[in-house]
Design an enzyme around this catalytic site. Structure first.
Site, PDB file in Angstrom:
ATOM      1  N   HIS A  59       0.828  -1.212   0.000  1.00 27.37           N
ATOM      2  CA  HIS A  59       0.000   0.000   0.000  1.00 27.37           C
ATOM      3  C   HIS A  59       0.862   1.261   0.000  1.00 27.37           C
ATOM      4  CE1 HIS A  59      -3.918   1.986   1.678  1.00 27.37           C
ATOM      5  NE2 HIS A  59      -3.205   2.855   0.981  1.00 27.37           N
ATOM      6  N   ARG A  63       2.234   8.590  -6.656  1.00 26.18           N
ATOM      7  CA  ARG A  63       1.686   9.822  -7.270  1.00 26.18           C
ATOM      8  C   ARG A  63       2.046   9.996  -8.738  1.00 26.18           C
ATOM      9  NH1 ARG A  63      -1.661  10.209  -3.085  1.00 26.18           N
ATOM     10  NH2 ARG A  63      -0.780  11.146  -1.210  1.00 26.18           N
ATOM     11  N   ASN A  93      -4.934   5.892  -7.334  1.00 25.57           N
ATOM     12  CA  ASN A  93      -5.496   7.255  -7.344  1.00 25.57           C
ATOM     13  C   ASN A  93      -4.517   8.274  -7.907  1.00 25.57           C
ATOM     14  OD1 ASN A  93      -3.847   7.100  -5.049  1.00 25.57           O
ATOM     15  ND2 ASN A  93      -5.219   8.304  -3.746  1.00 25.57           N
ATOM     16  N   HIS A 177     -10.786   0.647   1.132  1.00 25.29           N
ATOM     17  CA  HIS A 177     -10.686   1.806   2.034  1.00 25.29           C
ATOM     18  C   HIS A 177     -12.056   1.981   2.680  1.00 25.29           C
ATOM     19  CE1 HIS A 177      -9.057   5.979   2.997  1.00 25.29           C
ATOM     20  NE2 HIS A 177     -10.308   5.999   3.434  1.00 25.29           N
ATOM     21  N   HIS A 230      -5.442  -0.239   5.988  1.00 21.49           N
ATOM     22  CA  HIS A 230      -5.155   0.636   7.148  1.00 21.49           C
ATOM     23  C   HIS A 230      -6.245   0.610   8.224  1.00 21.49           C
ATOM     24  CE1 HIS A 230      -7.462   3.015   4.368  1.00 21.49           C
ATOM     25  NE2 HIS A 230      -6.432   3.498   3.718  1.00 21.49           N
ATOM     26  N   ASP A 303       0.790   2.791   3.729  1.00 21.63           N
ATOM     27  CA  ASP A 303      -0.032   3.869   3.160  1.00 21.63           C
ATOM     28  C   ASP A 303       0.833   5.121   2.949  1.00 21.63           C
ATOM     29  OD1 ASP A 303      -2.117   5.340   2.138  1.00 21.63           O
ATOM     30  OD2 ASP A 303      -3.113   5.674   4.057  1.00 21.63           O
TER      31      ASP A 303
HETATM   32  O1  DOR Z   1      -4.678   9.618   4.338  1.00 22.10           O
HETATM   33  C1  DOR Z   1      -4.768   9.083   3.251  1.00 22.10           C
HETATM   34  N1  DOR Z   1      -4.132   9.568   2.178  1.00 22.10           N
HETATM   35  N2  DOR Z   1      -5.504   7.992   3.141  1.00 22.10           N
HETATM   36  C2  DOR Z   1      -5.755   7.429   1.953  1.00 22.10           C
HETATM   37  O2  DOR Z   1      -6.390   6.426   1.934  1.00 22.10           O
HETATM   38  C3  DOR Z   1      -5.282   8.048   0.709  1.00 22.10           C
HETATM   39  C4  DOR Z   1      -4.069   8.825   0.960  1.00 22.10           C
HETATM   40  C5  DOR Z   1      -3.678   9.714  -0.183  1.00 22.10           C
HETATM   41  O3  DOR Z   1      -3.802   9.316  -1.343  1.00 22.10           O
HETATM   42  O4  DOR Z   1      -3.182  10.818   0.085  1.00 22.10           O
HETATM   43 ZN    ZN Z   2      -6.703   4.449   2.003  1.00 21.44          ZN
END
Ligand code: DOR
Ligand code: ZN
Length: 420
Positions: A59, A63, A93, A177, A230, A303
Site C-alpha cells: 500500500h 503519485r 489514485n 478503504h 489501514h 499507506d
Molecule cells: O490519508 C490518506 N491519504 N488515506 C488514503 O487512503 C489516501 C491517501 C492519499 O492518497 O493521500
Molecule cells: Zn486508504
C-alpha cells in the site's frame, strides 16, 4: 557473487534463524547459512545485524502519473529502498486513474527501470467514481497486482459484490478503504476528545465499522481475497477476527502510524497527524496491537502518502490527509512492537514480508536457494533520530523521533540499491 557474512539470517517463511552466511549470484539466492569461502565481487559484514527478506509494502502512493510534485516513481522507489522495501504495490489514485490498460502498461513499463520492484494496483471503478467497474480481466492480463479504489470507499454494495466476484475469478486480492461518509463530519481526525478540543467535526470510528461489517460478510459470501486497508478501529479488528474465524479470506493491514500513535498526536503535530482513516484512541491502538499479536492483522503496510510542504502547511481543515511511511516503517515496528514485547522479530518480519507476499501471490518474501535475491540488512539495536528523507516529501509526524532499527543495506535482484 556477493557474500553477506556473520549476520543473523531470519526467514519468516521457513522459520530459519541462525548466524551464518548468505551468498547471492546472478540475482538469486545461491546459498543460505553455510560458512562460505572463495572469490566474491563484494563482501558485506553483517555482524550484529539481521539479514531478512526484502520488505514488501502492499500500500503506497507514488503519485505517478499526475501528482509528481508530491512524489514520483523514482523518488518513491528511493524512499522504499531506504526503508528496506524491495517490492511495493502502488495505489491507483493517480491522474489519469489506473482504470485502463494503457495507463497500467505505461506505469509498468517505466517500473522496469526502478531499483526496486514497483507493482501497480488497478482501480475497482472507472475514475474511482464507484459507479462502473473496470475491465477486471484485461487489467489482470496487463499485470495489475490487485484491485482497489483506495482513498475512496465503495458505497454501492451490489457493485462491490460483483467486484469481489471478478477479483476472485482473476485470483487477485481486492483491497478496501473503509470509511462511510455518513459518519464523517470532517475527515482526517478521529471524532472524539481531540476533535472536540479543536472544534473540528472529525471522522467517527463508526464510519469504518459499518463498512467493515458489510464487507466481511460480502467477502464470506463471495470467497474473494479481501484486504481491509489501514485498519484503525478496535471494533473493526474484532469484525475481521470474526470473519476469519468463519472462513472468510479476509486480511487486514495495520499501518505503522495506527499502531504507534493516537489522536493526541494531532495536538502536537497538526496536519502531519491528519490521515484517512484517522489516528484513534489508545483503546483502538491496543486492539490493533492485539490483532497483530493473534494474527487477525496479517500485514503491515505503510499507506505512504506523500504531500507537498505547501499543502501540509494549510490549516487542518484544508490540508490533504496522509503521511509518508516507507522510511520509518521497520524502525517503528521494532521500536513499538518488538522492543515493547508485543511481537517477536520473526513475527514482525512475517507481517512485512511473507504474509503480504502470500496474499498478493508474489514469489518474493523469503530467503531460499534459487529465489530472488531481495534482502534487507538492518541493525535492530542501533538507534537513530529521524531527520530527512529520500522521499520527495517530508510529511511525517516522526521527524525528530528516536527509533531503533537502522537499515544498513537493501538488496534487490542481487544488487545493492541502498547503503547506509
Ligand atoms: O490519508 C490518506 N491519504 N488515506 C488514503 O487512503 C489516501 C491517501 C492519499 O492518497 O493521500
Ligand atoms: Zn486508504
Amino acid at each position: 557473487m556477493i557474500l553477506i557474512k556473520n549476520g543473523r539470517v531470519m526467514d519468516p517463511k521457513t522459520g530459519f534463524d541462525q548466524i551464518g552466511d548468505v551468498v547471492l549470484n546472478d540475482g538469486k539466492i545461491w546459498s543460505v547459512g553455510e560458512k562460505t569461502q572463495g572469490e566474491f565481487e563484494q563482501v558485506i559484514d553483517a555482524k550484529g545485524c539481521i539479514v531478512a527478506p526484502g520488505l514488501i509494502d502492499v500500500h503506497v502512493h507514488f503519485r505517478d502519473p499526475g501528482f509528481t510534485y508530491k512524489e514520483d516513481m523514482i523518488t518513491g522507489s528511493q524512499a522504499a529502498a531506504a526503508g528496506g522495501f524491495t517490492t511495493v504495490v502502488c495505489m491507483a489514485n493517480t491522474n489519469p486513474v489506473v482504470d485502463n490498460v494503457d495507463t497500467l502498461k505505461e506505469i509498468l513499463e517505466r517500473a522496469k527501470a526502478m531499483p526496486i520492484r514497483v507493482l501497480q494496483a488497478s482501480a475497482v471503478s472507472k475514475g474511482l467514481k464507484g459507479k462502473e467497474l473496470v475491465d477486471f480481466r484485461s487489467m489482470k492480463e496487463a499485470g495489475a497486482a490487485g484491485f482497489t479504489d483506495d482513498g475512496i470507499p465503495l458505497m454501492d454494495a451490489g457493485m462491490l459484490k460483483k467486484a469481489m466476484e471478478m477479483a476472485k475469478e482473476c485470483d487477485l486480492p481486492i483491497s478496501l478503504h473503509e470509511e462511510d461518509p455518513a459518519f464523517i463530519d470532517a475527515p482526517g481526525v478521529n471524532q472524539g476528545e481531540v476533535s472536540k478540543k479543536l472544534g473540528y467535526g472529525g471522522a467517527s470510528a463508526l464510519a469504518e465499522d459499518v463498512m467493515v461489517a458489510r464487507d466481511v460478510m460480502i467477502a464470506m459470501e463471495t470467497g474473494a481475497a479481501v484486504d481491509i486497508q489501514h485498519i484503525s478501529s478496535g471494533n473493526s479488528v474484532d469484525l475481521v477476527r470474526f470473519a476469519r474465524a468463519h472462513g472468510a479470506d479476509v486480511a487486514a493491514e495495520a499501518s505503522p502510524h495506527h499502531f504507534s500513535l493516537t489522536e493526541e498526536a494531532v495536538l502536537e503535530h497538526g496536519t502531519l497527524a491528519r490521515m484517512n482513516p484517522p489516528l484513534r484512541t489508545e483503546w483502538d491502538r491496543q486492539k490493533i496491537i492485539e490483532g497483530l499479536k493473534d494474527g487477525t492483522i496479517a500485514m503491515i503496510a505503510t499507506d505512504h502518502a506523500p504531500h507537498s510542504k505547501e499543502e501540509k502547511e494549510r490549516v487542518l481543515s484544508k490540508a490533504p490527509s496522509g503521511i509518508i511511511g516507507l522510511e520509518t516503517a521497520l524502525a517503528l515496528g521494532i521500536t513499538n512492537l518488538v522492543k515493547e514485547g508485543h511481537l517477536t522479530m520473526m513475527e514482525l518480519l512475517e507481517k512485512m514480508t511473507i504474509n503480504p507476499a502470500r496474499f498478493y501471490h508474489l514469489e518474493q518474501g523469503s530467503i531460499e536457494v534459487s529465489k530472488p535475491a531481495d534482502l534487507v540488512i538492518f541493525c535492530p539495536d542501533e538507534s537513530y533520530v529521524v531527520d530527512g528523507f529520500c522521499s520527495k516529501a517530508s510529511n511525517s509526524p516522526f521527524i525528530g523521533a528516536e527509533l531503533y532499527g537502522k537499515i544498513k543495506y537493501t538488496i534487490c535482484d542481487g544488487k545493492v540499491v541502498f547503503e547506509n
